[in-house]
Design a protein around this motif. Structure first.
Motif, PDB file in Angstrom:
ATOM      1  N   THR A   1       0.849  -1.182   0.000  1.00  0.00           N
ATOM      2  CA  THR A   1       0.000   0.000   0.000  1.00  0.00           C
ATOM      3  C   THR A   1       0.891   1.241   0.000  1.00  0.00           C
ATOM      4  OG1 THR A   1      -0.076   0.189   2.408  1.00  0.00           O
ATOM      5  CG2 THR A   1      -1.737  -1.224   1.361  1.00  0.00           C
ATOM      6  N   VAL A   2       0.285   2.370  -0.253  1.00  0.00           N
ATOM      7  CA  VAL A   2       1.028   3.641  -0.188  1.00  0.00           C
ATOM      8  C   VAL A   2       1.634   3.821   1.193  1.00  0.00           C
ATOM      9  CG1 VAL A   2       0.757   6.156  -0.198  1.00  0.00           C
ATOM     10  CG2 VAL A   2      -0.292   4.772  -2.006  1.00  0.00           C
ATOM     11  N   GLU A   3       0.840   3.555   2.229  1.00  0.00           N
ATOM     12  CA  GLU A   3       1.322   3.760   3.604  1.00  0.00           C
ATOM     13  C   GLU A   3       2.494   2.840   3.924  1.00  0.00           C
ATOM     14  OE1 GLU A   3      -1.837   3.368   2.709  1.00  0.00           O
ATOM     15  OE2 GLU A   3      -2.545   5.428   3.050  1.00  0.00           O
ATOM     16  N   GLU A   4       2.429   1.588   3.497  1.00  0.00           N
ATOM     17  CA  GLU A   4       3.524   0.644   3.757  1.00  0.00           C
ATOM     18  C   GLU A   4       4.798   1.059   3.026  1.00  0.00           C
ATOM     19  OE1 GLU A   4       0.494  -3.163   4.311  1.00  0.00           O
ATOM     20  OE2 GLU A   4       1.533  -2.818   2.399  1.00  0.00           O
ATOM     21  N   THR A   5       4.638   1.511   1.796  1.00  0.00           N
ATOM     22  CA  THR A   5       5.800   1.954   1.024  1.00  0.00           C
ATOM     23  C   THR A   5       6.446   3.169   1.682  1.00  0.00           C
ATOM     24  OG1 THR A   5       4.658   1.183  -0.973  1.00  0.00           O
ATOM     25  CG2 THR A   5       6.594   2.575  -1.288  1.00  0.00           C
ATOM     26  N   LEU A   6       5.630   4.107   2.117  1.00  0.00           N
ATOM     27  CA  LEU A   6       6.163   5.293   2.793  1.00  0.00           C
ATOM     28  C   LEU A   6       6.858   4.918   4.098  1.00  0.00           C
ATOM     29  CD1 LEU A   6       3.252   7.835   2.221  1.00  0.00           C
ATOM     30  CD2 LEU A   6       5.525   7.900   1.195  1.00  0.00           C
ATOM     31  N   GLN A   7       6.279   3.982   4.836  1.00  0.00           N
ATOM     32  CA  GLN A   7       6.914   3.523   6.075  1.00  0.00           C
ATOM     33  C   GLN A   7       8.301   2.953   5.802  1.00  0.00           C
ATOM     34  OE1 GLN A   7       3.358   1.238   8.028  1.00  0.00           O
ATOM     35  NE2 GLN A   7       5.016   1.280   9.509  1.00  0.00           N
ATOM     36  N   ALA A   8       8.407   2.113   4.779  1.00  0.00           N
ATOM     37  CA  ALA A   8       9.692   1.502   4.452  1.00  0.00           C
ATOM     38  C   ALA A   8      10.684   2.556   3.964  1.00  0.00           C
ATOM     39  CB  ALA A   8       9.504   0.413   3.396  1.00  0.00           C
ATOM     40  N   LEU A   9      10.225   3.488   3.155  1.00  0.00           N
ATOM     41  CA  LEU A   9      11.085   4.597   2.727  1.00  0.00           C
ATOM     42  C   LEU A   9      11.636   5.348   3.931  1.00  0.00           C
ATOM     43  CD1 LEU A   9       9.189   6.244  -0.269  1.00  0.00           C
ATOM     44  CD2 LEU A   9      11.604   5.648  -0.286  1.00  0.00           C
ATOM     45  N   ASN A  10      10.768   5.614   4.880  1.00  0.00           N
ATOM     46  CA  ASN A  10      11.178   6.375   6.054  1.00  0.00           C
ATOM     47  C   ASN A  10      12.149   5.601   6.940  1.00  0.00           C
ATOM     48  OD1 ASN A  10       9.855   8.817   5.566  1.00  0.00           O
ATOM     49  ND2 ASN A  10       7.916   8.023   6.339  1.00  0.00           N
ATOM     50  N   VAL A  11      12.046   4.273   6.955  1.00  0.00           N
ATOM     51  CA  VAL A  11      13.038   3.469   7.678  1.00  0.00           C
ATOM     52  C   VAL A  11      14.420   3.755   7.101  1.00  0.00           C
ATOM     53  CG1 VAL A  11      13.901   1.133   8.072  1.00  0.00           C
ATOM     54  CG2 VAL A  11      11.484   1.631   8.410  1.00  0.00           C
ATOM     55  N   GLY A  12      14.522   3.748   5.779  1.00  0.00           N
ATOM     56  CA  GLY A  12      15.801   4.017   5.143  1.00  0.00           C
ATOM     57  C   GLY A  12      16.307   5.420   5.403  1.00  0.00           C
ATOM     58  N   ILE A  13      15.425   6.405   5.307  1.00  0.00           N
ATOM     59  CA  ILE A  13      15.825   7.797   5.564  1.00  0.00           C
ATOM     60  C   ILE A  13      16.323   7.945   6.999  1.00  0.00           C
ATOM     61  CG2 ILE A  13      14.957  10.163   5.793  1.00  0.00           C
ATOM     62  CD1 ILE A  13      13.045   9.536   3.451  1.00  0.00           C
ATOM     63  N   GLU A  14      15.571   7.384   7.937  1.00  0.00           N
ATOM     64  CA  GLU A  14      15.946   7.520   9.357  1.00  0.00           C
ATOM     65  C   GLU A  14      17.290   6.856   9.651  1.00  0.00           C
ATOM     66  OE1 GLU A  14      12.595   5.794  11.279  1.00  0.00           O
ATOM     67  OE2 GLU A  14      11.236   7.422  10.654  1.00  0.00           O
ATOM     68  N   LEU A  15      17.565   5.698   9.052  1.00  0.00           N
ATOM     69  CA  LEU A  15      18.836   5.032   9.309  1.00  0.00           C
ATOM     70  C   LEU A  15      19.995   5.784   8.655  1.00  0.00           C
ATOM     71  CD1 LEU A  15      17.772   1.302   9.125  1.00  0.00           C
ATOM     72  CD2 LEU A  15      18.562   2.547  11.121  1.00  0.00           C
ATOM     73  N   ALA A  16      19.740   6.454   7.540  1.00  0.00           N
ATOM     74  CA  ALA A  16      20.775   7.309   6.953  1.00  0.00           C
ATOM     75  C   ALA A  16      21.042   8.504   7.855  1.00  0.00           C
ATOM     76  CB  ALA A  16      20.343   7.783   5.566  1.00  0.00           C
ATOM     77  N   PHE A  17      19.986   9.079   8.419  1.00  0.00           N
ATOM     78  CA  PHE A  17      20.166  10.202   9.355  1.00  0.00           C
ATOM     79  C   PHE A  17      20.911   9.747  10.608  1.00  0.00           C
ATOM     80  CE2 PHE A  17      16.328  12.919   7.771  1.00  0.00           C
ATOM     81  CZ  PHE A  17      17.045  13.236   6.627  1.00  0.00           C
ATOM     82  N   GLU A  18      20.616   8.534  11.076  1.00  0.00           N
ATOM     83  CA  GLU A  18      21.357   7.988  12.223  1.00  0.00           C
ATOM     84  C   GLU A  18      22.836   7.864  11.900  1.00  0.00           C
ATOM     85  OE1 GLU A  18      20.018   4.301  13.898  1.00  0.00           O
ATOM     86  OE2 GLU A  18      17.953   5.005  14.135  1.00  0.00           O
ATOM     87  N   ALA A  19      23.139   7.425  10.691  1.00  0.00           N
ATOM     88  CA  ALA A  19      24.538   7.321  10.268  1.00  0.00           C
ATOM     89  C   ALA A  19      25.209   8.687  10.293  1.00  0.00           C
ATOM     90  CB  ALA A  19      24.617   6.703   8.870  1.00  0.00           C
TER      91      ALA A  19
END
Length: 351
Positions: free
Chosen positions: A140-158
């Protein structure tokens, strides 16, 4: 939820020029280190600093399962994804060996594995695998956005952890099928151009896989209008997370080393969503998977290595990190002609 992507800065022309000037003063003929010099300049332009920092390297391996495996498109059962996570956690996979060798931090991230979380693996599960995109959209759109945000957040953590170089990899039975279908939806590619053997299919199994992809792409092409919708239709949770991590890293001025076919297709999605993300990407290798060469050409990418690999896991990115670090250290540590007391080239009139 709606798609909100972080702003990505321009590559720094000032630092690019300064890096080139410094390289030209090192104790060597101008340009004699070839692509290592190009890499050093690229690193400086991405990081906005001269010399670049390359000491702290982190590998992110995103893992998820795929509903399309119900169509028997892989030589291995879906359970292998979770089993490999346990192998990663125990330190027994190829990427564990390479991470130890390169001195890099390895973070394995469960974005959507269809099993209970594994101790030692980051649990950022969005759902237990995607749906079967042969019959319905994978996410779904919401699931895709959630997964995208996981990647963004882990890049920000880095970025918060002052990571200098980010290597990206993936694990997920069925994900070459998802990546190939996504590549078809994003472009005019035909399935015979981009659908490969994945985990080692026979000729008959390969033809079956191509037929499944062709039918699925035809089904979804009727409604898919944007790259984001293509990602929802046939992508994977780990592919979406890879897209997010590239965008987050580019926004944080962190160079990203892109692994093989699946990660390169994610890079193509990132480029379509925000073209400046492409500037932060360094392509590790050209894999044996059929569609990889096609995807690399679309991104005008010239990979550093060609070793006949097709493992995934970030293995090619880890190997390429040695060259990336070497490029940075040449600029940081190599003496100039003046520092070494070496005479510079003379311009001679031979007329």
């Amino acid at each position: 939820m709606e798609l909100k992507l972080p702003e990505i800065p321009e590559l720094s022309r000032q630092h690019r020029l300064a890096a080139q000037e410094q390289l030209d003063r090192k104790t060597k003929p101008v340009g004699s280190l070839g692509r290592l010099e190009e890499l050093a300049v690229q690193l400086c332009a991405i990081q906005h600093k001269v010399p670049p920092d390359t000491a702290r390297k982190r590998i992110l391996v995103f893992a998820a399962d795929h509903g399309i495996t119900e169509e028997k498109v892989s030589a291995y059962p879906r359970e292998v994804t979770a089993q490999m996570l346990a192998n990663f956690a125990a330190g027994g996979a190829a990427i564990n060996v390479l991470a130890r060798l390169m001195g890099g931090e390895l973070f394995v991230v469960d974005v959507g594995v269809a099993a209970e979380p594994v101790v030692g693996v980051k649990n950022r599960k969005v759902r237990w695998g995607t749906r079967n995109f042969a019959h319905e959209p994978a996410m779904t759109v919401e699931e895709t956005l959630q997964a995208l945000n996981v990647g963004i957040e882990l890049a920000f953590e880095a970025a918060e952890d002052e990571v200098d170089i980010l290597c990206l990899g993936e694990m997920g039975i069925g994900n070459t099928t998802a990546a190939a279908a996504l590549l078809c939806l994003l472009t005019e590619a035909r399935e015979e151009q981009v659908v490969g053997r994945g985990t080692g299919l026979t000729d008959a199994q390969l033809e079956h896989k191509r037929a499944i992809v062709a039918r699925a792409v035809a089904r979804h092409r009727e409604w898919v209008k944007t790259p984001f919708e293509a990602l929802c239709a046939v992508g994977g949770l780990e592919i979406a997370a890879l897209v997010g991590s590239m965008i987050g890293a580019a926004a944080s001025k962190i160079p990203v080393i892109v692994d093989g076919f699946i990660v390169t297709v994610a890079a193509l999605v990132a480029y379509h969503l925000t073209p400046k993300a492409r500037d932060a990407l360094i392509f590790a290798h050209r894999s044996e998977e059929l569609g990889h060469r096609y995807a690399l050409e679309l991104l005008e990418a010239n990979p550093l290595l060609d070793l006949g690999m097709r493992l995934g896991e970030g293995s090619g990115a880890a190997l390429a990190s040695f060259l990336v670090e070497a490029a940075g250290r040449i600029l940081r540590e190599m003496a100039t002609f003046a520092e070494a007391g070496v005479s510079e080239r003379e311009e001679q009139d031979v007329t």
